[in-house]
Scaffold this motif. Structure first.
Motif, mmCIF file in Angstrom:
data_model
loop_
_atom_site.group_PDB
_atom_site.id
_atom_site.type_symbol
_atom_site.label_atom_id
_atom_site.label_comp_id
_atom_site.label_asym_id
_atom_site.label_seq_id
_atom_site.Cartn_x
_atom_site.Cartn_y
_atom_site.Cartn_z
ATOM 1 N N VAL A 29 100.574 -21.117 10.676
ATOM 2 C CA VAL A 29 99.343 -21.366 9.909
ATOM 3 C C VAL A 29 99.411 -22.747 9.271
ATOM 4 O O VAL A 29 98.438 -23.509 9.296
ATOM 5 C CB VAL A 29 99.120 -20.263 8.848
ATOM 6 N N LEU A 34 99.845 -19.464 -0.004
ATOM 7 C CA LEU A 34 99.378 -18.285 -0.746
ATOM 8 C C LEU A 34 99.853 -17.006 -0.077
ATOM 9 O O LEU A 34 100.346 -16.090 -0.747
ATOM 10 C CB LEU A 34 97.856 -18.302 -0.851
ATOM 11 N N TRP A 35 99.716 -16.923 1.237
ATOM 12 C CA TRP A 35 100.167 -15.748 1.987
ATOM 13 C C TRP A 35 101.656 -15.520 1.759
ATOM 14 O O TRP A 35 102.099 -14.403 1.463
ATOM 15 C CB TRP A 35 99.843 -15.950 3.452
ATOM 16 N N TRP A 36 102.434 -16.584 1.890
ATOM 17 C CA TRP A 36 103.875 -16.471 1.711
ATOM 18 C C TRP A 36 104.228 -16.048 0.292
ATOM 19 O O TRP A 36 105.055 -15.165 0.084
ATOM 20 C CB TRP A 36 104.535 -17.804 2.063
ATOM 21 N N SER A 37 103.609 -16.665 -0.706
ATOM 22 C CA SER A 37 103.954 -16.354 -2.093
ATOM 23 C C SER A 37 103.512 -14.949 -2.493
ATOM 24 O O SER A 37 104.176 -14.288 -3.286
ATOM 25 C CB SER A 37 103.363 -17.393 -3.044
ATOM 26 N N MET A 38 102.389 -14.472 -1.933
ATOM 27 C CA MET A 38 101.941 -13.108 -2.240
ATOM 28 C C MET A 38 102.867 -12.066 -1.599
ATOM 29 O O MET A 38 103.011 -10.971 -2.118
ATOM 30 C CB MET A 38 100.509 -12.895 -1.750
ATOM 31 N N THR A 39 103.491 -12.421 -0.497
ATOM 32 C CA THR A 39 104.420 -11.504 0.156
ATOM 33 C C THR A 39 105.812 -11.598 -0.461
ATOM 34 O O THR A 39 106.477 -10.588 -0.663
ATOM 35 C CB THR A 39 104.502 -11.820 1.663
ATOM 36 N N GLN A 85 107.073 -12.907 10.234
ATOM 37 C CA GLN A 85 106.032 -13.287 9.275
ATOM 38 C C GLN A 85 106.238 -14.726 8.796
ATOM 39 O O GLN A 85 105.280 -15.470 8.629
ATOM 40 C CB GLN A 85 106.030 -12.325 8.098
ATOM 41 N N VAL A 114 103.525 -17.720 9.148
ATOM 42 C CA VAL A 114 103.138 -18.593 8.032
ATOM 43 C C VAL A 114 103.351 -20.050 8.433
ATOM 44 O O VAL A 114 102.510 -20.914 8.164
ATOM 45 C CB VAL A 114 103.927 -18.241 6.745
ATOM 46 N N ALA A 165 96.396 -21.812 2.121
ATOM 47 C CA ALA A 165 96.316 -20.389 2.447
ATOM 48 C C ALA A 165 97.654 -19.876 2.985
ATOM 49 O O ALA A 165 98.061 -18.743 2.692
ATOM 50 C CB ALA A 165 95.203 -20.141 3.459
ATOM 51 N N GLY A 166 98.345 -20.694 3.753
ATOM 52 C CA GLY A 166 99.669 -20.308 4.237
ATOM 53 C C GLY A 166 100.657 -20.128 3.100
ATOM 54 O O GLY A 166 101.427 -19.158 3.062
#
Length: 157
Positions: A12, A36-41, A5, A9, A33-34
């Motif tokens: 991306v 954001l994806w990382w921080s949300m995970t 993952q 990221v 967005a990358g």
């Protein structure tokens, strides 16, 4: 977050960096967005701090870009029509010439027709390319700061 993952990221964000220099791809939103994806995970304090910092840097980037480029082309007397012809020649020339060469040729041809001589047209074309190049460099610098912050947070934590 797993290794695969993190790699996704990173890819991306790499796509976002390519998007900065490629017409038609929105680079900064893809980089954001990358993050954001990382921080949300990830959901750690440092992940949220990187997201907040990335948001701030990219918003400041947009403000600088809105303020910076319009001053120089207007000061040189470049018309909107010249920009439109350069953009259209870039789209058409995408399949015939390299992208930058097509835009440069279209803009030069338009300025040559408007100003009459080679020297004046070339000076005007260089002014426009510098102004547009400045905005691309500012955007690339901001995206590289965001990606560097993300890499630092991943390595640190």
């Amino acid at each position: 977050m797993g290794t695969w993952q993190l790699v996704l990221v990173g890819l991306v964000m790499l796509l976002g960096l390519f998007g900065v220099v490629t017409p038609g791809l929105p680079g900064p939103p893809i980089v954001w967005a990358g993050v954001l994806w990382w921080s949300m995970t990830e959901r750690t304090a440092s992940a949220w701090a990187v997201l907040a910092g990335a948001t701030g840097v990219l918003l400041l980037n947009q403000a600088v870009i809105w303020l910076l480029p319009p001053r120089r082309p207007r000061g040189a007397g470049i018309t909107r029509r010249a920009f439109l012809v350069a953009g259209a020649s870039g789209v058409v020339g995408f399949f015939v010439l390299p992208v930058i060469g097509a835009v440069l040729a279209g803009l030069y041809a338009m300025e040559r027709r408007r100003l009459g001589g080679h020297g004046e047209a070339w000076a005007s074309t260089r002014t426009v390319m510098r102004a547009l190049g400045t905005s691309v460099l500012v955007e690339l610098f901001a995206c590289l700061l965001v990606v560097g912050g993300w890499i630092g947070a991943v390595v640190r934590g």
